[in-house]
Scaffold this motif. Structure first.
Motif, short mmCIF file in Angstrom:
data_model
loop_
_atom_site.label_atom_id
_atom_site.label_comp_id
_atom_site.label_asym_id
_atom_site.label_seq_id
_atom_site.Cartn_x
_atom_site.Cartn_y
_atom_site.Cartn_z
N GLY A 1 0.83 -1.20 0.00
CA GLY A 1 0.00 0.00 0.00
C GLY A 1 0.86 1.24 0.00
N ALA A 2 0.60 2.13 0.96
CA ALA A 2 1.38 3.36 1.07
C ALA A 2 2.56 3.19 2.01
CB ALA A 2 0.48 4.49 1.57
N GLY A 3 2.82 1.96 2.43
CA GLY A 3 3.92 1.74 3.36
C GLY A 3 4.65 0.45 3.05
N TYR A 4 4.96 -0.31 4.11
CA TYR A 4 5.74 -1.54 3.95
C TYR A 4 5.11 -2.66 4.78
CZ TYR A 4 9.36 1.48 2.00
OH TYR A 4 10.04 2.38 1.21
N TRP A 5 5.38 -3.88 4.33
CA TRP A 5 4.96 -5.06 5.08
C TRP A 5 6.21 -5.82 5.50
CZ3 TRP A 5 0.39 -6.60 7.03
CH2 TRP A 5 0.33 -7.88 7.57
N LEU A 6 6.36 -6.02 6.81
CA LEU A 6 7.48 -6.78 7.35
C LEU A 6 7.09 -8.25 7.38
CD1 LEU A 6 10.25 -7.00 8.70
CD2 LEU A 6 9.16 -6.42 10.88
N HIS A 7 7.62 -9.03 6.44
CA HIS A 7 7.24 -10.43 6.35
C HIS A 7 7.76 -11.24 7.53
CE1 HIS A 7 5.28 -10.51 2.44
NE2 HIS A 7 6.21 -9.71 1.97
N GLN A 8 9.02 -11.03 7.89
CA GLN A 8 9.56 -11.78 9.02
C GLN A 8 10.92 -11.23 9.43
OE1 GLN A 8 10.67 -15.89 8.15
NE2 GLN A 8 10.69 -15.44 5.96
N VAL A 9 11.22 -11.48 10.69
CA VAL A 9 12.57 -11.28 11.24
C VAL A 9 13.00 -12.63 11.77
CG1 VAL A 9 13.98 -10.12 12.98
CG2 VAL A 9 12.11 -8.87 11.85
N SER A 10 14.08 -13.16 11.26
CA SER A 10 14.49 -14.53 11.62
C SER A 10 15.97 -14.56 11.95
CB SER A 10 14.20 -15.47 10.45
OG SER A 10 14.67 -16.78 10.73
N VAL A 11 16.30 -15.17 13.07
CA VAL A 11 17.69 -15.40 13.45
C VAL A 11 17.86 -16.90 13.59
CG1 VAL A 11 19.49 -15.00 15.17
CG2 VAL A 11 17.87 -13.18 14.61
N ASP A 12 18.69 -17.48 12.73
CA ASP A 12 18.82 -18.92 12.69
C ASP A 12 19.69 -19.46 13.82
OD1 ASP A 12 17.33 -18.91 10.33
OD2 ASP A 12 19.12 -18.51 9.15
N ARG A 13 20.82 -18.80 14.05
CA ARG A 13 21.74 -19.24 15.10
C ARG A 13 22.21 -18.02 15.88
NH1 ARG A 13 26.33 -20.94 13.88
NH2 ARG A 13 26.53 -20.18 11.75
N HIS A 14 22.96 -18.25 16.94
CA HIS A 14 23.45 -17.15 17.78
C HIS A 14 22.29 -16.30 18.26
CE1 HIS A 14 27.46 -18.27 16.55
NE2 HIS A 14 27.15 -18.09 15.30
N ARG A 15 21.21 -16.97 18.67
CA ARG A 15 20.08 -16.25 19.19
C ARG A 15 20.39 -15.71 20.58
NH1 ARG A 15 15.81 -18.85 20.30
NH2 ARG A 15 14.36 -17.21 19.71
N ARG A 16 19.59 -14.72 20.98
CA ARG A 16 19.73 -14.04 22.27
C ARG A 16 21.02 -13.24 22.37
NH1 ARG A 16 15.58 -15.68 25.24
NH2 ARG A 16 14.68 -17.75 24.87
N HIS A 17 21.49 -12.76 21.22
CA HIS A 17 22.63 -11.84 21.20
C HIS A 17 22.24 -10.50 20.59
CE1 HIS A 17 25.68 -14.63 22.65
NE2 HIS A 17 25.13 -15.56 21.89
N ALA B 1 3.70 -2.51 8.59
CA ALA B 1 2.72 -3.43 9.16
C ALA B 1 3.28 -4.85 9.13
CB ALA B 1 1.41 -3.37 8.37
N LEU B 2 2.69 -5.73 9.96
CA LEU B 2 3.14 -7.11 10.02
C LEU B 2 2.04 -7.97 10.65
CD1 LEU B 2 3.93 -7.79 13.27
CD2 LEU B 2 5.75 -6.19 12.72
N SER B 3 2.18 -9.27 10.51
CA SER B 3 1.31 -10.21 11.20
C SER B 3 2.11 -10.86 12.32
CB SER B 3 0.78 -11.29 10.24
OG SER B 3 0.00 -12.24 10.95
N CYS B 4 1.67 -10.64 13.54
CA CYS B 4 2.41 -11.15 14.69
C CYS B 4 2.01 -12.60 14.96
CB CYS B 4 2.15 -10.29 15.91
SG CYS B 4 3.17 -10.71 17.32
#
Length: 212
Positions: A129-145, A165-168
């Motif tokens: 639309g007039a903005g952006y859609w955040l499909h996903q944020v993914s961290v495969d390894r080294h999580r919690r850093h 916008a995003l779908s949580c």
């Protein structure tokens, strides 16, 4: 809606080559890096001749510390104590770099975290639309850093002049990964607010950042 000037970039020094660590040493280095804000990290003596961080409680052998010191990845600035500090070499070895690139074929914008040339996390954004859609944020390894936070922050800094916008919805839940409620709380800390509609359940929206 514009995003001119989106060019590949990196925000950390080149990684040193020729340094290989055993899994325990690599885990210890990441733990030190996570808690060292510049003054070093104090470890406590633990049974069996081991040493542990007072917050995490995870024990490490002294030989693991010596391995990091011998490689120049950490230093021990205070004699006769277990104060450990990251060196520039150590930070560079971990050295995740953040790159931003636009994929013109499908209109997507990719944000990636790379460590030693290997992708360990990414965020995918597309025009919506007039903005952006955040499909996903993914961290495969080294999580919690903090890599997920770095990715989301980069998305907001680059594209936050428009609505995001995003779908949580985490999809299939996996052990050790955040739940929908945890994701909503995390996104909420970055300015996203619930905005459900019939077509997109668990929708969240971040309004455009006001101009300075």
């Amino acid at each position: 809606m514009t995003h001119e000037g989106l060019t590949p970039q990196q925000d950390s020094p080149p990684e040193p080559t020729g340094i290989t660590l055993c899994p325990a040493a690599a885990a210890l280095l990441h733990e030190i890096a996570e808690h060292d804000t510049g003054a070093g990290v104090h470890f406590d003596h633990f049974r069996g001749g081991r040493v542990r961080h007072p917050n995490t409680g995870r024990p490490f052998s002294r030989s693991t510390f010596r391995e990091l010191g011998a490689q120049g990845l950490v230093e021990f600035p205070a004699a006769l104590t277990w104060l450990v500090r990251m060196t520039d070499t150590g930070l560079a070895w971990i050295g995740p770099t953040l790159t931003v690139s636009e994929v013109p074929e499908d209109g997507a914008i990719w944000f990636e975290v790379l460590a030693l040339g290997e992708r360990i996390g990414y965020a995918e954004v597309a025009e919506y639309g007039a903005g952006y859609w955040l499909h996903q944020v993914s961290v495969d390894r080294h999580r919690r850093h903090g890599h997920g936070t770095r990715l989301l922050t980069a998305v907001i800094e680059r594209l936050g002049h428009d609505e995001i916008a995003l779908s949580c919805d985490p999809g299939r839940l996996r052990p050790g990964y955040p739940t929908r409620e945890q994701l909503a709380t995390w996104y909420g800390r970055h300015g996203f607010r619930p905005d459900d509609d019939l077509d997109t359940p668990h929708r969240m929206v971040r309004p455009p950042t006001p101009p300075n």
